[in-house]
Design a protein around this motif. Structure first.
Motif, PDB file in Angstrom:
ATOM      1  N   LEU A  35      92.706  62.961  59.437  1.00  0.00           N
ATOM      2  CA  LEU A  35      91.988  61.838  58.831  1.00  0.00           C
ATOM      3  C   LEU A  35      92.400  61.621  57.382  1.00  0.00           C
ATOM      4  O   LEU A  35      92.566  60.480  56.932  1.00  0.00           O
ATOM      5  N   VAL A  36      92.583  62.719  56.647  1.00  0.00           N
ATOM      6  CA  VAL A  36      93.057  62.612  55.254  1.00  0.00           C
ATOM      7  C   VAL A  36      94.454  62.007  55.230  1.00  0.00           C
ATOM      8  O   VAL A  36      94.748  61.130  54.410  1.00  0.00           O
ATOM      9  N   TRP A  37      95.314  62.454  56.150  1.00  0.00           N
ATOM     10  CA  TRP A  37      96.675  61.935  56.246  1.00  0.00           C
ATOM     11  C   TRP A  37      96.664  60.434  56.505  1.00  0.00           C
ATOM     12  O   TRP A  37      97.398  59.680  55.865  1.00  0.00           O
ATOM     13  N   GLY A  38      95.826  59.987  57.425  1.00  0.00           N
ATOM     14  CA  GLY A  38      95.725  58.564  57.725  1.00  0.00           C
ATOM     15  C   GLY A  38      95.193  57.760  56.553  1.00  0.00           C
ATOM     16  O   GLY A  38      95.669  56.655  56.270  1.00  0.00           O
ATOM     17  N   ALA A  39      94.190  58.306  55.845  1.00  0.00           N
ATOM     18  CA  ALA A  39      93.631  57.616  54.684  1.00  0.00           C
ATOM     19  C   ALA A  39      94.667  57.487  53.563  1.00  0.00           C
ATOM     20  O   ALA A  39      94.733  56.453  52.881  1.00  0.00           O
ATOM     21  N   VAL A  40      95.485  58.515  53.393  1.00  0.00           N
ATOM     22  CA  VAL A  40      96.535  58.464  52.368  1.00  0.00           C
ATOM     23  C   VAL A  40      97.566  57.398  52.722  1.00  0.00           C
ATOM     24  O   VAL A  40      98.010  56.642  51.852  1.00  0.00           O
ATOM     25  N   ILE A  41      97.915  57.296  53.994  1.00  0.00           N
ATOM     26  CA  ILE A  41      98.879  56.268  54.408  1.00  0.00           C
ATOM     27  C   ILE A  41      98.309  54.871  54.165  1.00  0.00           C
ATOM     28  O   ILE A  41      99.007  53.980  53.661  1.00  0.00           O
ATOM     29  N   ILE A  42      97.041  54.682  54.517  1.00  0.00           N
ATOM     30  CA  ILE A  42      96.411  53.375  54.285  1.00  0.00           C
ATOM     31  C   ILE A  42      96.349  53.080  52.792  1.00  0.00           C
ATOM     32  O   ILE A  42      96.641  51.966  52.352  1.00  0.00           O
ATOM     33  N   GLY A  43      95.989  54.070  51.992  1.00  0.00           N
ATOM     34  CA  GLY A  43      95.932  53.880  50.544  1.00  0.00           C
ATOM     35  C   GLY A  43      97.287  53.526  49.961  1.00  0.00           C
ATOM     36  O   GLY A  43      97.404  52.625  49.120  1.00  0.00           O
ATOM     37  N   LEU A  44      98.319  54.216  50.399  1.00  0.00           N
ATOM     38  CA  LEU A  44      99.671  53.896  49.922  1.00  0.00           C
ATOM     39  C   LEU A  44     100.098  52.498  50.345  1.00  0.00           C
ATOM     40  O   LEU A  44     100.725  51.773  49.569  1.00  0.00           O
ATOM     41  N   GLY A  45      99.755  52.128  51.555  1.00  0.00           N
ATOM     42  CA  GLY A  45     100.094  50.788  52.023  1.00  0.00           C
ATOM     43  C   GLY A  45      99.407  49.709  51.202  1.00  0.00           C
ATOM     44  O   GLY A  45     100.009  48.691  50.858  1.00  0.00           O
ATOM     45  N   LEU A  46      98.137  49.925  50.868  1.00  0.00           N
ATOM     46  CA  LEU A  46      97.412  48.954  50.052  1.00  0.00           C
ATOM     47  C   LEU A  46      97.978  48.868  48.643  1.00  0.00           C
ATOM     48  O   LEU A  46      98.113  47.775  48.078  1.00  0.00           O
ATOM     49  N   ILE A  47      98.319  50.012  48.077  1.00  0.00           N
ATOM     50  CA  ILE A  47      98.890  50.015  46.726  1.00  0.00           C
ATOM     51  C   ILE A  47     100.243  49.307  46.726  1.00  0.00           C
ATOM     52  O   ILE A  47     100.547  48.514  45.828  1.00  0.00           O
ATOM     53  N   MET A  48     101.052  49.559  47.737  1.00  0.00           N
ATOM     54  CA  MET A  48     102.366  48.935  47.784  1.00  0.00           C
ATOM     55  C   MET A  48     102.271  47.431  48.072  1.00  0.00           C
ATOM     56  O   MET A  48     103.099  46.658  47.607  1.00  0.00           O
ATOM     57  N   SER A  49     101.253  47.017  48.815  1.00  0.00           N
ATOM     58  CA  SER A  49     101.105  45.592  49.134  1.00  0.00           C
ATOM     59  C   SER A  49     100.505  44.798  47.987  1.00  0.00           C
ATOM     60  O   SER A  49     100.976  43.724  47.669  1.00  0.00           O
ATOM     61  N   TYR A  50      99.449  45.344  47.403  1.00  0.00           N
ATOM     62  CA  TYR A  50      98.677  44.582  46.405  1.00  0.00           C
ATOM     63  C   TYR A  50      98.868  45.095  44.989  1.00  0.00           C
ATOM     64  O   TYR A  50      98.271  44.567  44.069  1.00  0.00           O
ATOM     65  N   GLY A  51      99.698  46.100  44.785  1.00  0.00           N
ATOM     66  CA  GLY A  51      99.849  46.681  43.457  1.00  0.00           C
ATOM     67  C   GLY A  51     100.598  45.801  42.470  1.00  0.00           C
ATOM     68  O   GLY A  51     100.383  45.883  41.273  1.00  0.00           O
ATOM     69  N   ASN A  52     101.439  44.917  42.947  1.00  0.00           N
ATOM     70  CA  ASN A  52     102.271  44.103  42.074  1.00  0.00           C
ATOM     71  C   ASN A  52     101.703  42.688  41.849  1.00  0.00           C
ATOM     72  O   ASN A  52     102.394  41.842  41.310  1.00  0.00           O
ATOM     73  N   ILE A  53     100.475  42.448  42.246  1.00  0.00           N
ATOM     74  CA  ILE A  53      99.889  41.104  42.084  1.00  0.00           C
ATOM     75  C   ILE A  53      99.648  40.796  40.614  1.00  0.00           C
ATOM     76  O   ILE A  53      99.953  39.714  40.136  1.00  0.00           O
ATOM     77  N   GLY A  54      99.123  41.762  39.883  1.00  0.00           N
ATOM     78  CA  GLY A  54      98.783  41.498  38.489  1.00  0.00           C
ATOM     79  C   GLY A  54      99.981  41.493  37.562  1.00  0.00           C
ATOM     80  O   GLY A  54      99.911  41.008  36.438  1.00  0.00           O
ATOM     81  N   GLY A  55     101.095  42.065  37.976  1.00  0.00           N
ATOM     82  CA  GLY A  55     102.214  42.171  37.054  1.00  0.00           C
ATOM     83  C   GLY A  55     103.303  41.322  37.419  1.00  0.00           C
ATOM     84  O   GLY A  55     104.143  40.720  37.094  1.00  0.00           O
TER      85      GLY A  55
END
Length: 84
Positions: A64-84
């Motif tokens: 479950l931790v592994w899956g949550a980390v993958i989802i978190g990384l996916g969200l950061i990579m998808s939405y991390g560059n919106i503000g910059g």
């Protein structure tokens, strides 16, 4: 944001290795690849019922931790560059 991404990538690597190790520690149920590699011989010396249950719980929690980390990384990579 980049520090969080690096931390999650390191956590992903560690949890991936631990999850692989824990899955390999499980007792084979028979009829699959475990029989092909000599896992067909049953021996009760290695684990008791309590140890197997604890191994199952730890594997599920780590998965479950592994899956949550993958989802978190996916969200950061998808939405991390919106503000910059």
């Amino acid at each position: 944001m980049e520090a969080l991404q690096i931390a999650l990538q390191i956590l992903l690597g560690v949890t991936s290795l631990l999850l692989t190790l824990l899955i390999l520690l499980h007792k084979g149920r028979g009829g699959g690849l475990s029989d092909m590699f000599g896992g067909g011989m049953s021996s009760n010396l290695g684990s008791s019922g309590v140890a197997e249950r604890n191994l199952n719980r730890f594997t599920v929690v780590l998965g479950l931790v592994w899956g949550a980390v993958i989802i978190g990384l996916g969200l950061i990579m998808s939405y991390g560059n919106i503000g910059g």
